[in-house]
Scaffold this motif. Sequence first.
Motif, PDB file in Angstrom:
ATOM      1  N   GLN A   1       0.854  -1.175   0.000  1.00 12.21           N
ATOM      2  CA  GLN A   1       0.000   0.000   0.000  1.00 12.21           C
ATOM      3  C   GLN A   1       0.898   1.235   0.000  1.00 12.21           C
ATOM      4  O   GLN A   1       2.020   1.199   0.504  1.00 12.21           O
ATOM      5  CB  GLN A   1      -0.907   0.014   1.227  1.00 12.21           C
ATOM      6  CG  GLN A   1      -1.844  -1.181   1.334  1.00 12.21           C
ATOM      7  CD  GLN A   1      -2.912  -1.171   0.265  1.00 12.21           C
ATOM      8  OE1 GLN A   1      -3.562  -0.165   0.026  1.00 12.21           O
ATOM      9  NE2 GLN A   1      -3.101  -2.309  -0.395  1.00 12.21           N
ATOM     10  N   ALA A   2       0.407   2.326  -0.568  1.00 17.14           N
ATOM     11  CA  ALA A   2       1.192   3.562  -0.638  1.00 17.14           C
ATOM     12  C   ALA A   2       0.754   4.518   0.474  1.00 17.14           C
ATOM     13  O   ALA A   2      -0.441   4.669   0.743  1.00 17.14           O
ATOM     14  CB  ALA A   2       1.017   4.226  -1.991  1.00 17.14           C
ATOM     15  N   PHE A   3       1.732   5.128   1.116  1.00 17.58           N
ATOM     16  CA  PHE A   3       1.496   6.123   2.145  1.00 17.58           C
ATOM     17  C   PHE A   3       2.250   7.382   1.750  1.00 17.58           C
ATOM     18  O   PHE A   3       3.472   7.384   1.665  1.00 17.58           O
ATOM     19  CB  PHE A   3       1.952   5.602   3.513  1.00 17.58           C
ATOM     20  CG  PHE A   3       1.170   4.404   3.962  1.00 17.58           C
ATOM     21  CD1 PHE A   3       0.032   4.545   4.732  1.00 17.58           C
ATOM     22  CD2 PHE A   3       1.558   3.124   3.568  1.00 17.58           C
ATOM     23  CE1 PHE A   3      -0.709   3.435   5.117  1.00 17.58           C
ATOM     24  CE2 PHE A   3       0.823   2.012   3.949  1.00 17.58           C
ATOM     25  CZ  PHE A   3      -0.307   2.165   4.734  1.00 17.58           C
ATOM     26  N   ARG A   4       1.469   8.414   1.469  1.00 19.12           N
ATOM     27  CA  ARG A   4       2.031   9.658   0.939  1.00 19.12           C
ATOM     28  C   ARG A   4       2.838   9.400  -0.346  1.00 19.12           C
ATOM     29  O   ARG A   4       3.817  10.057  -0.643  1.00 19.12           O
ATOM     30  CB  ARG A   4       2.913  10.307   2.006  1.00 19.12           C
ATOM     31  CG  ARG A   4       3.326  11.737   1.732  1.00 19.12           C
ATOM     32  CD  ARG A   4       2.150  12.697   1.805  1.00 19.12           C
ATOM     33  NE  ARG A   4       2.557  14.066   1.477  1.00 19.12           N
ATOM     34  CZ  ARG A   4       1.747  15.114   1.501  1.00 19.12           C
ATOM     35  NH1 ARG A   4       0.491  14.968   1.843  1.00 19.12           N
ATOM     36  NH2 ARG A   4       2.184  16.305   1.184  1.00 19.12           N
ATOM     37  N   GLY A   5       2.405   8.366  -1.068  1.00 22.02           N
ATOM     38  CA  GLY A   5       3.058   8.040  -2.328  1.00 22.02           C
ATOM     39  C   GLY A   5       4.228   7.084  -2.208  1.00 22.02           C
ATOM     40  O   GLY A   5       4.855   6.751  -3.220  1.00 22.02           O
ATOM     41  N   PHE A   6       4.516   6.598  -1.005  1.00 21.01           N
ATOM     42  CA  PHE A   6       5.661   5.716  -0.791  1.00 21.01           C
ATOM     43  C   PHE A   6       5.175   4.309  -0.428  1.00 21.01           C
ATOM     44  O   PHE A   6       4.337   4.134   0.444  1.00 21.01           O
ATOM     45  CB  PHE A   6       6.565   6.267   0.313  1.00 21.01           C
ATOM     46  CG  PHE A   6       7.090   7.636   0.005  1.00 21.01           C
ATOM     47  CD1 PHE A   6       8.085   7.823  -0.940  1.00 21.01           C
ATOM     48  CD2 PHE A   6       6.571   8.754   0.651  1.00 21.01           C
ATOM     49  CE1 PHE A   6       8.563   9.088  -1.238  1.00 21.01           C
ATOM     50  CE2 PHE A   6       7.036  10.018   0.361  1.00 21.01           C
ATOM     51  CZ  PHE A   6       8.038  10.199  -0.587  1.00 21.01           C
ATOM     52  N   LEU A   7       5.755   3.323  -1.096  1.00 24.09           N
ATOM     53  CA  LEU A   7       5.330   1.939  -0.939  1.00 24.09           C
ATOM     54  C   LEU A   7       5.757   1.387   0.406  1.00 24.09           C
ATOM     55  O   LEU A   7       6.877   1.619   0.861  1.00 24.09           O
ATOM     56  CB  LEU A   7       5.940   1.095  -2.059  1.00 24.09           C
ATOM     57  CG  LEU A   7       5.293  -0.249  -2.379  1.00 24.09           C
ATOM     58  CD1 LEU A   7       3.859  -0.045  -2.879  1.00 24.09           C
ATOM     59  CD2 LEU A   7       6.124  -0.978  -3.426  1.00 24.09           C
ATOM     60  N   LYS A   8       4.840   0.644   1.043  1.00 21.29           N
ATOM     61  CA  LYS A   8       5.151  -0.055   2.291  1.00 21.29           C
ATOM     62  C   LYS A   8       5.399  -1.523   1.975  1.00 21.29           C
ATOM     63  O   LYS A   8       4.586  -2.182   1.313  1.00 21.29           O
ATOM     64  CB  LYS A   8       4.005   0.102   3.286  1.00 21.29           C
ATOM     65  CG  LYS A   8       4.267  -0.543   4.654  1.00 21.29           C
ATOM     66  CD  LYS A   8       3.829  -1.982   4.706  1.00 21.29           C
ATOM     67  CE  LYS A   8       4.065  -2.607   6.069  1.00 21.29           C
ATOM     68  NZ  LYS A   8       3.833  -4.077   6.064  1.00 21.29           N
TER      69      LYS A   8
END
Length: 227
Positions: free
Chosen positions: A150-157
């Motif tokens: 999932q992306a958080f602020r555009g960054f992949l986790k």
Amino acid sequence: MQNNATAAVNNLRRLGARRNEARDETRRIEARLGTLFKQRGFRVLVGHEFPAGKGDEEDAGEIDLLCALEGHLLVLELKSTYQRRSMKDAWMHRTSTLRKAGWQLHRKVPAVRQALQHDASLRQALALPPEAEPAITAWIIDTSIEWDHQAFRGFLKISLEEIQIALRDDRRWLNDPEGLFRGPGVGDATTRADTGAEPVDTLYPNGFSARKFIEVVESAAVWTATA
């Protein structure tokens, strides 16, 4: 659903979340992951801090891992947490820890870009040529598996386990060795050239590279039949 061993570890981690050794534990995880990257040829900086007095860099905080290879630079934010027992706990993890990690990377990536423009010693430490702008990829790496990819602020986790498997090229150990549960195409392997018989399911049939590693991780190839 989780087994008793996982439940016991979770409880210990939950009770000791604020213990003095918690930061040391995270440091050990960072160092071990950094060692895996080094073994793949990356130049690695663990716990890099920007010097004060350089514009916005002083507000960026610490970069857990910087890993550079072949013109690619990974900016990694590590989170050492536990597996959740309920959807409520998983949702809280998403809206607190992981959301915060996304904001941290949102602040840190521009600081890294700025530092690379002005800090020759940082470029040298990462073996980045002065004339080229590296391709920067930033990920949140978590010891738990909730909200993977999932992306958080555009960054992949991404889970720590997935990164380790991708670096070690150990996907073959996820396959069913006897083929009992194998569907069509699942777990198909190439044949090792030196023996002509031993199956090897590799994520890097054309050899390891920084670009291919990033592709493998971002496509979740570790969990699929083909890289």
